[in-house]
Design a protein around this motif. Structure first.
Motif, PDB file in Angstrom:
ATOM      1  N   SER A 123       0.801  -1.215   0.000  1.00 20.79           N
ATOM      2  CA  SER A 123       0.000   0.000   0.000  1.00 20.79           C
ATOM      3  C   SER A 123       0.827   1.254   0.000  1.00 20.79           C
ATOM      4  O   SER A 123       0.324   2.337  -0.251  1.00 20.79           O
ATOM      5  N   GLY A 124       2.089   1.158   0.269  1.00 23.33           N
ATOM      6  CA  GLY A 124       2.938   2.335   0.223  1.00 23.33           C
ATOM      7  C   GLY A 124       2.745   3.233   1.409  1.00 23.33           C
ATOM      8  O   GLY A 124       1.728   3.239   2.069  1.00 23.33           O
ATOM      9  N   GLY A 125       3.751   4.076   1.694  1.00 17.93           N
ATOM     10  CA  GLY A 125       3.659   5.030   2.776  1.00 17.93           C
ATOM     11  C   GLY A 125       3.487   4.378   4.130  1.00 17.93           C
ATOM     12  O   GLY A 125       3.001   4.988   5.059  1.00 17.93           O
ATOM     13  N   ARG A 126       3.842   3.121   4.258  1.00 21.46           N
ATOM     14  CA  ARG A 126       3.634   2.395   5.492  1.00 21.46           C
ATOM     15  C   ARG A 126       4.560   2.911   6.577  1.00 21.46           C
ATOM     16  O   ARG A 126       5.595   3.488   6.325  1.00 21.46           O
ATOM     17  N   ARG A 127       4.187   2.643   7.852  1.00 17.55           N
ATOM     18  CA  ARG A 127       5.024   3.075   8.951  1.00 17.55           C
ATOM     19  C   ARG A 127       6.322   2.294   8.979  1.00 17.55           C
ATOM     20  O   ARG A 127       7.252   2.644   9.702  1.00 17.55           O
ATOM     21  N   ASP A 143      -2.461   1.216  11.052  1.00 15.10           N
ATOM     22  CA  ASP A 143      -1.561   0.776   9.978  1.00 15.10           C
ATOM     23  C   ASP A 143      -0.532  -0.229  10.474  1.00 15.10           C
ATOM     24  O   ASP A 143       0.279  -0.714   9.686  1.00 15.10           O
ATOM     25  N   ILE A 144      -0.530  -0.550  11.761  1.00 17.17           N
ATOM     26  CA  ILE A 144       0.335  -1.597  12.294  1.00 17.17           C
ATOM     27  C   ILE A 144      -0.535  -2.822  12.518  1.00 17.17           C
ATOM     28  O   ILE A 144      -1.415  -2.832  13.383  1.00 17.17           O
ATOM     29  N   ASN A 145      -0.300  -3.840  11.704  1.00 15.64           N
ATOM     30  CA  ASN A 145      -1.162  -5.025  11.724  1.00 15.64           C
ATOM     31  C   ASN A 145      -0.458  -6.240  12.306  1.00 15.64           C
ATOM     32  O   ASN A 145      -0.839  -7.379  12.042  1.00 15.64           O
ATOM     33  N   GLU A 146       0.595  -5.989  13.073  1.00 14.92           N
ATOM     34  CA  GLU A 146       1.385  -7.072  13.649  1.00 14.92           C
ATOM     35  C   GLU A 146       0.527  -7.938  14.564  1.00 14.92           C
ATOM     36  O   GLU A 146      -0.098  -7.461  15.514  1.00 14.92           O
ATOM     37  N   PHE A 170       2.050 -14.966   2.404  1.00 14.37           N
ATOM     38  CA  PHE A 170       2.020 -16.057   3.355  1.00 14.37           C
ATOM     39  C   PHE A 170       3.203 -16.015   4.326  1.00 14.37           C
ATOM     40  O   PHE A 170       3.386 -16.921   5.119  1.00 14.37           O
ATOM     41  N   LEU A 171       3.974 -14.941   4.260  1.00 18.23           N
ATOM     42  CA  LEU A 171       5.067 -14.734   5.205  1.00 18.23           C
ATOM     43  C   LEU A 171       4.658 -13.661   6.209  1.00 18.23           C
ATOM     44  O   LEU A 171       3.814 -12.814   5.909  1.00 18.23           O
ATOM     45  N   PRO A 172       5.227 -13.673   7.420  1.00 18.29           N
ATOM     46  CA  PRO A 172       4.896 -12.629   8.395  1.00 18.29           C
ATOM     47  C   PRO A 172       5.226 -11.250   7.849  1.00 18.29           C
ATOM     48  O   PRO A 172       6.151 -11.080   7.055  1.00 18.29           O
ATOM     49  N   ASP A 173       4.469 -10.242   8.312  1.00 19.17           N
ATOM     50  CA  ASP A 173       4.654  -8.878   7.817  1.00 19.17           C
ATOM     51  C   ASP A 173       6.039  -8.331   8.148  1.00 19.17           C
ATOM     52  O   ASP A 173       6.525  -7.415   7.497  1.00 19.17           O
ATOM     53  N   TYR A 174       6.677  -8.873   9.198  1.00 18.13           N
ATOM     54  CA  TYR A 174       7.986  -8.362   9.580  1.00 18.13           C
ATOM     55  C   TYR A 174       9.119  -9.129   8.912  1.00 18.13           C
ATOM     56  O   TYR A 174      10.289  -8.843   9.171  1.00 18.13           O
ATOM     57  N   PHE A 175       8.796 -10.117   8.056  1.00 21.00           N
ATOM     58  CA  PHE A 175       9.831 -10.919   7.423  1.00 21.00           C
ATOM     59  C   PHE A 175      10.584 -10.096   6.380  1.00 21.00           C
ATOM     60  O   PHE A 175       9.995  -9.574   5.447  1.00 21.00           O
ATOM     61  N   ASN A 176      11.871  -9.961   6.547  1.00 22.94           N
ATOM     62  CA  ASN A 176      12.760  -9.282   5.609  1.00 22.94           C
ATOM     63  C   ASN A 176      12.145  -7.979   5.097  1.00 22.94           C
ATOM     64  O   ASN A 176      11.772  -7.855   3.928  1.00 22.94           O
ATOM     65  N   VAL A 177      12.039  -7.012   6.003  1.00 20.69           N
ATOM     66  CA  VAL A 177      11.367  -5.749   5.693  1.00 20.69           C
ATOM     67  C   VAL A 177      11.996  -5.050   4.501  1.00 20.69           C
ATOM     68  O   VAL A 177      11.301  -4.480   3.656  1.00 20.69           O
ATOM     69  N   SER A 178      13.328  -5.096   4.394  1.00 22.76           N
ATOM     70  CA  SER A 178      14.010  -4.389   3.306  1.00 22.76           C
ATOM     71  C   SER A 178      13.594  -4.927   1.944  1.00 22.76           C
ATOM     72  O   SER A 178      13.274  -4.164   1.025  1.00 22.76           O
ATOM     73  N   VAL A 179      13.579  -6.252   1.804  1.00 20.45           N
ATOM     74  CA  VAL A 179      13.177  -6.860   0.532  1.00 20.45           C
ATOM     75  C   VAL A 179      11.719  -6.583   0.242  1.00 20.45           C
ATOM     76  O   VAL A 179      11.334  -6.265  -0.887  1.00 20.45           O
TER      77      VAL A 179
END
Length: 401
Positions: A2-6, A260-263, A333-342
């Motif tokens: 979605s872009g502009g994410r925190r 916007d934090i869906n952890e 299907f991966l966690p939202d925090y998985f490899n944030v940079s990629v």
């Protein structure tokens, strides 16, 4: 995507990472609370690392926690001794062992700022080209057909997604003094909800494109006006339903921060679930389209009059490959925090130029569009010079599909 994410603010990601590790540590402490002798050092959370139970005289060694990867490296190690009076201080200190110093570049000023710049350019460029493409398809009457009607809806969803990203950025990052991690305003929540709706409509109109092409190949697109109404309800109506349900669930059950934090939030699947399903159906339709085209393009079975028609459909299918969202299946299907940079690079940087690619492929490189623009140019020259040029009259499109 979605872009502009925190996620673009490293401090927020750092805080989220610490909160996750703290929850796991406190859960570990609660589960093992009665299993340890009072003679040793009890497990505890020191705001950085979770230290387990240790006997007196035992030394515990642990690697630098993952949060230090945001500033330096996390390849070092830290130790504590369990003494008769309790835990010793960590040695070496965290800032020494984990290479955190004043000379370490802050990601906000480098990687994250670069990502934000790239996707801002991408969405801005896409918005301009998509707007021109929509104007062209609406301006020329000979281009009015069911296929281009669906293309226009898809273009609009890409435009809305770009606008939503800019609105969300303006709301979340309006001021450097704003605490982006705890911001909680009605405008902020509305911008996040609008952004989710636009992303959902984008995926659902990609699904409509696949459904339409599949219907054409199966020759089942007879009542096209009724089908277009159904496509419109699917592309615009279904996302509204899920977005409203998601808003209600956040208001009544999880009204935290800016939504916007869906952890670890089960309600996130109200938005994410339909997107994943649409991508899965798209992939199945894509395989079916390829199967049908292989059969219909068989030289022994194909009719001469339909050869160009099926070749155009084949080209359309191949152009849809990058749009069907199959690469997103891995990330969904991966966690939202998985490899944030990629994830950020793929979803924001590459995704921001997707609208530009769609506009070029479906409009500016479209032979019918080029032919119509060429004929209009010839007519303009005819009117200016008073000379009838060859090919200025043109012909109607041979099908309303």
């Amino acid at each position: 995507g979605s872009g502009g994410r925190r996620d673009l603010h490293p401090d927020c990601e750092y805080i989220l990472q610490l909160e996750r590790e703290e929850r796991h540590c406190l859960q570990y402490i609660a589960e093992h609370d009665n299993n340890h002798s009072t003679l040793g050092c009890l497990p505890f959370w020191d705001s950085v690392v979770c230290w387990p139970y240790a006997a007196v005289g035992e030394m515990i060694n642990t690697t630098c926690p993952a949060v230090f990867s945001f500033w330096g490296n996390n390849t070092g190690s830290v130790s504590r001794n369990c003494t008769s009076i309790g835990w010793s201080r960590p040695f070496p200190p965290y800032h020494t062992a984990c290479s955190v110093g004043d000379d370490v570049p802050i990601p906000e000023d480098s990687y994250f700022a670069t990502v934000k710049l790239i996707y801002t350019i991408g969405y801005g460029t896409s918005l301009v080209f998509l707007f021109i493409a929509v104007v062209i398809l609406l301006l020329f009457r000979r281009l009015h057909c069911a296929r281009n009607y669906i293309h226009i809806q898809l273009f609009v969803t890409f435009m809305l997604k770009a606008v939503a990203v800019f609105i969300k950025d303006a709301t979340l990052f309006a001021s450097d003094d704003t605490n982006h991690c705890t911001l909680s305003t009605a405008a902020c929540k509305a911008s996040v909800a609008f952004c989710h709706y636009c992303v959902m409509t984008n995926f659902f109109w990609l699904l409509v494109e696949a459904l339409y092409l599949n219907s054409l190949l199966l020759s089942s697109f007879h009542h096209y006006r009724r089908c277009l109404l159904g496509f419109g309800l699917l592309g615009w109506g279904v996302p509204i339903i899920f977005t409203v349900i998601w808003i209600g669930s956040r208001v009544y059950f999880e009204d935290t921060e800016c939504w916007d934090i869906n952890e670890d939030s089960p309600y996130w699947w109200i938005v994410k679930g339909p997107i994943v399903v649409s991508i899965g159906v798209n992939f199945i339709l894509f395989l079916n389209i390829i199967k049908i085209l292989i059969q219909k393009l068989n030289p022994r079975l194909i009719q001469f009059n339909n050869s160009d028609h099926y070749r155009r459909l084949t080209k359309s299918t191949l152009l849809l490959i990058p749009l069907f969202g199959t690469p997103y299946m891995v990330f969904n299907f991966l966690p939202d925090y998985f490899n944030v940079s990629v994830r950020l690079w793929f979803e924001l940087c590459m995704g921001s130029f997707q609208g530009l690619i769609v506009a070029i492929l479906y409009c500016f490189l479209n032979q019918e569009v080029q032919k119509e623009i060429h004929m209009r140019w010839l007519r303009w020259q005819e009117n200016s010079n008073g000379v009838v040029l060859p090919g200025a009259k043109g012909s109607q499109m041979d099908t309303h599909f």
